[in-house]
Design a protein around this motif. Structure first.
Motif, mmCIF file in Angstrom:
data_model
loop_
_atom_site.group_PDB
_atom_site.id
_atom_site.type_symbol
_atom_site.label_atom_id
_atom_site.label_comp_id
_atom_site.label_asym_id
_atom_site.label_seq_id
_atom_site.Cartn_x
_atom_site.Cartn_y
_atom_site.Cartn_z
ATOM 1 N N ALA A 191 0.530 -1.460 0.211
ATOM 2 C CA ALA A 191 -0.127 -0.312 -0.067
ATOM 3 C C ALA A 191 1.229 1.281 -0.109
ATOM 4 C CB ALA A 191 -0.630 -0.070 0.947
ATOM 5 N N ALA A 192 1.633 1.469 0.803
ATOM 6 C CA ALA A 192 2.898 2.541 0.582
ATOM 7 C C ALA A 192 3.614 2.818 -1.086
ATOM 8 C CB ALA A 192 3.868 2.021 1.541
ATOM 9 N N LEU A 195 1.116 4.459 -2.791
ATOM 10 C CA LEU A 195 0.863 5.709 -2.728
ATOM 11 C C LEU A 195 2.344 6.931 -3.254
ATOM 12 C CD1 LEU A 195 -0.552 5.476 1.332
ATOM 13 C CD2 LEU A 195 -1.900 6.322 -1.294
ATOM 14 N N MET A 197 5.002 6.760 -2.049
ATOM 15 C CA MET A 197 6.629 6.491 -1.153
ATOM 16 C C MET A 197 7.406 6.109 -1.203
ATOM 17 S SD MET A 197 4.234 5.959 2.616
ATOM 18 C CE MET A 197 2.246 6.547 2.994
#
Length: 297
Positions: A191-192, A195, A197
């Motif tokens: 998920a990171a 996004l 990141m």
């Protein structure tokens, strides 16, 4: 709709549960008390030491105090120079803890980033770091430290800190690498990445907090080994230098008098080393049992 949290988000409850498991472990609590005792002795050495550890007491009240046996005046006896053994053991706790703490910090500073890179990036980076770890492991631990320390003609304690840390980092790196390999494909990491990141943020903010438990255990267990290594270096003349009150140095100075009946000069520092190493081993074993979720009942 239920809220989903990452492992790091629920860290407070996990650490509290770990403390509850740790508190139920009698040996772990004994180890904690023993470690706290050693720390207090080191911190309060100036106030609780009955004598100056460096002061030579050749004559006291008309009596020679060189190699005096344990008595009410000198509980652990004196050495060849009339110095109080108990006072030197109390101040020696500072040397052992300093080397244990700072050498561990050096190993963490080196081992955590390298282990994180190997486990997260993988590929040729993992191969290169793993090769370096295997090379360091191929040398006998104490001999490698001796080789680093021997480069300096008069090694200071700082050199000993760095030398031990430069060898001890490999065990930390292996633990961190294994944790990152198991965590890098987890949902919260995916998920990171989704996004957008950056990798450094994923490594140090999302993965590393969830990999700290085994690192803490490894560092705590390693403290006992580092204290033993420092004592071995001092015994061989490569650690703390006279007249520094070091436990290993005291054993080295007093071992030649064991056969002459003056056993206290070497025995009591040896017992201090055994007590401290046993304390960190009990504490480390307790932390391992408390932080390993597989042992949760």
């Amino acid at each position: 709709m239920t809220e989903r949290t990452t492992p790091a988000a629920s860290g407070g409850s996990l650490w509290f549960e770990a403390w509850l498991r740790f508190r139920r472990n009698r040996l772990a609590m004994i180890g904690l008390v023993m470690v706290i005792t050693v720390i207090l002795v080191a911190v309060l050495a100036t106030w609780i030491s009955p004598y100056d550890p460096l002061k030579q007491l050749i004559w006291t009240e008309g009596k020679a105090v060189r190699l005096a046996s344990p008595s009410a005046k000198h509980w652990f006896g004196t050495d060849l120079y009339g110095r109080d053994i108990l006072s030197r053991i109390i101040f020696g706790a500072r040397i052992s803890l300093q080397i244990g703490i700072f050498a561990t910090l050096v190993s963490l500073v080196i081992g955590i980033p390298l282990g994180a890179l190997a486990g997260y990036v993988g590929k040729w980076v993992d191969d290169l770091i793993s090769w370096l770890v295997n090379v360091v492991f191929a040398f006998p631990f104490l001999l490698f430290v001796l080789a680093v320390v021997a480069v300096f003609k008069d090694p200071s304690l700082v050199v000993v800190y760095i030398a031990i840390g430069m060898v001890n980092w490999v065990s930390i790196a292996r633990v961190v690498r294994a944790q990152f390999i198991s965590l890098r494909e987890r949902e919260f990491v995916e998920a990171a990445r989704a996004l957008g990141m950056p990798s450094w943020r994923i490594i140090f903010v999302h993965i590393l907090p969830n990999a700290l438990a085994p690192v803490i255990v490894q560092a705590t267990l390693g403290m006992g080994s580092i204290i033993m290594i420092e004592a071995g270096l001092a015994f061989l003349g490569f650690g703390a230098q006279p007249p520094t009150p070091s436990w290993g140095l005291m054993i080295s100075e007093g071992q030649k008098y064991l056969g002459q009946g003056q056993w206290w000069w070497a025995i009591f520092p040896g017992l201090a080393i055994m007590y401290t190493v046993l304390a960190f081993n009990f504490l480390g074993d307790g932390l391992r049992d408390a932080l390993d979720v597989r042992l949760k009942r």
